[in-house]
Write a protein that holds these residues in place. Structure first.
Motif, short mmCIF file in Angstrom:
data_model
loop_
_atom_site.label_atom_id
_atom_site.label_comp_id
_atom_site.label_asym_id
_atom_site.label_seq_id
_atom_site.Cartn_x
_atom_site.Cartn_y
_atom_site.Cartn_z
N GLN A 53 -78.44 42.69 38.91
CA GLN A 53 -79.10 42.28 37.81
C GLN A 53 -80.52 41.89 38.20
O GLN A 53 -80.22 41.10 39.05
CB GLN A 53 -78.68 41.30 36.96
N THR A 56 -81.65 36.89 33.41
CA THR A 56 -80.96 36.47 32.09
C THR A 56 -80.37 36.42 31.29
O THR A 56 -80.75 35.47 30.21
CB THR A 56 -80.47 34.77 32.84
N THR A 61 -77.21 44.39 31.07
CA THR A 61 -76.72 44.84 31.89
C THR A 61 -75.61 46.04 31.02
O THR A 61 -74.98 47.19 31.59
CB THR A 61 -75.13 43.26 31.97
N TRP A 80 -74.89 40.34 34.88
CA TRP A 80 -74.56 38.99 34.20
C TRP A 80 -74.36 38.94 32.83
O TRP A 80 -74.47 39.22 32.28
CB TRP A 80 -76.48 38.85 33.84
N THR A 81 -73.66 37.68 33.02
CA THR A 81 -73.21 36.94 31.49
C THR A 81 -73.08 35.36 32.03
O THR A 81 -73.11 35.39 33.29
CB THR A 81 -71.58 37.55 31.18
N ASP A 82 -72.93 35.16 30.35
CA ASP A 82 -73.79 33.36 31.08
C ASP A 82 -71.78 32.90 31.16
O ASP A 82 -70.98 32.96 30.98
CB ASP A 82 -73.28 32.70 29.54
N HIS A 109 -75.73 35.54 38.54
CA HIS A 109 -77.00 34.44 38.40
C HIS A 109 -77.60 33.84 38.97
O HIS A 109 -76.99 33.69 40.72
CB HIS A 109 -76.09 33.36 37.39
N GLN A 110 -79.20 33.58 38.73
CA GLN A 110 -80.06 32.96 39.22
C GLN A 110 -79.69 31.89 39.44
O GLN A 110 -80.62 30.90 39.83
CB GLN A 110 -81.48 33.08 38.63
N GLU A 114 -81.50 27.14 39.81
CA GLU A 114 -81.05 25.69 38.85
C GLU A 114 -81.57 24.82 39.70
O GLU A 114 -81.33 24.17 41.41
CB GLU A 114 -79.52 25.92 38.92
#
Length: 279
Positions: A53, A56, A61, A80-82, A109-110, A114
């Protein structure tokens, strides 16, 4: 046959890649398709890949899974998924039921973007990681060195989940420094449920003047810490093209692992990725 365990594709007419900003990344502001990659992969001896991926958003996907379903070159997808959503398990099941869903092998996830260096340790993220483990998927870590201590704790808390460190955790190759990155990477590698990708080094170096000698100290750390059976080659195409064309990236990885035995090189260039991602 070589397995390229990390590459991307994108079509800017379908979706903007909002991370491509500034003059340094300007060469990436165009479409990069599987049709562009295929001849370069073939010339380099790559017969199977893992598509990873880039943004976000939930729409990407399913598109990648459908692409994998149509093209044999793609052996697996890291989507990706949350992870903070309360129904992560249901979302992963939904993705697997889509066309090409069998190609979903992992999630990422990136985390590198963060601001909280302990994002992976948030209660909602921990629940999401547990759901990824329960689904039998792996979790790719795209992080910077400041996130590595949290990666160690997360991997220790989820021994049933395989964590794959992308791009060696983005060491400061351009500066030549190895610590505290190396110590944190060794701590992560001490956990048996961790794996590392030999990828992304050329773009952490000075893109205009890097040499294999600049990259070797970092490759040597992960070779020693993880061993060939927990190390896998990834090109990071097309991001790698900022510093080197595809074929050169494959050749550099071969040079960095030239001291290994034939069977050990087979682990790095094929067997580890095949085993970890279930290709």
């Amino acid at each position: 046959m070589i397995v390229d365990a990390h590459h991307h594709v994108w079509d800017l007419s379908v979706r903007d890649q909002d991370w491509i900003t500034g003059p340094h990344l300007a060469p990436l502001r165009r479409d990069f398709t599987l049709g562009d990659l295929r001849p370069e992969a073939r010339a380099a001896g790559v017969g199977r890949t893992v598509l990873v991926q880039t943004v976000t958003v939930p729409e990407e996907t399913p598109e990648f899974l459908a692409l994998a379903d149509r093209h044999e070159l793609i052996g697996g997808v890291v989507g990706w998924t949350d992870l903070t959503r309360p129904d992560v398990a249901g979302e992963l099941a939904r993705l697997r039921a889509l066309p090409g869903g069998r190609h979903l092998k992992g999630v990422r996830h990136q985390v590198q973007d963060e601001p909280d260096p302990e994002w992976l340790l948030r209660p909602d993220v921990r629940r999401g990681l547990a759901a990824v483990a329960e689904a039998g998927l792996v979790y790719d870590l795209v992080v910077r060195p400041r996130h590595l201590p949290a990666c160690v704790r997360a991997a220790a808390e989820h021994p049933g989940l395989t964590f794959v460190l992308d791009h060696l955790g983005k060491p400061p190759v351009a500066s030549g420094a190895t610590e505290p990155w190396a110590g944190a990477v060794r701590a992560l590698a001490a956990l048996p449920n961790t794996v590392c990708k030999l990828s992304g080094l050329v773009t952490e170096a000075d893109p205009a003047s890097w040499t294999v000698r600049d990259l070797r100290p970092y490759a040597d750390v992960v070779l020693d810490a993880f061993g060939p059976h927990r190390l896998m080659f990834g090109s990071d195409w097309p991001v790698c093209t900022l510093a080197a064309p595809y074929g050169e990236v494959v050749a550099v990885a071969a040079e960095l692992t030239a001291g290994l035995s034939e069977s050990e090189r087979a682990e790095v260039f094929r067997a580890t990725a095949t085993r970890v991602y279930g290709l």
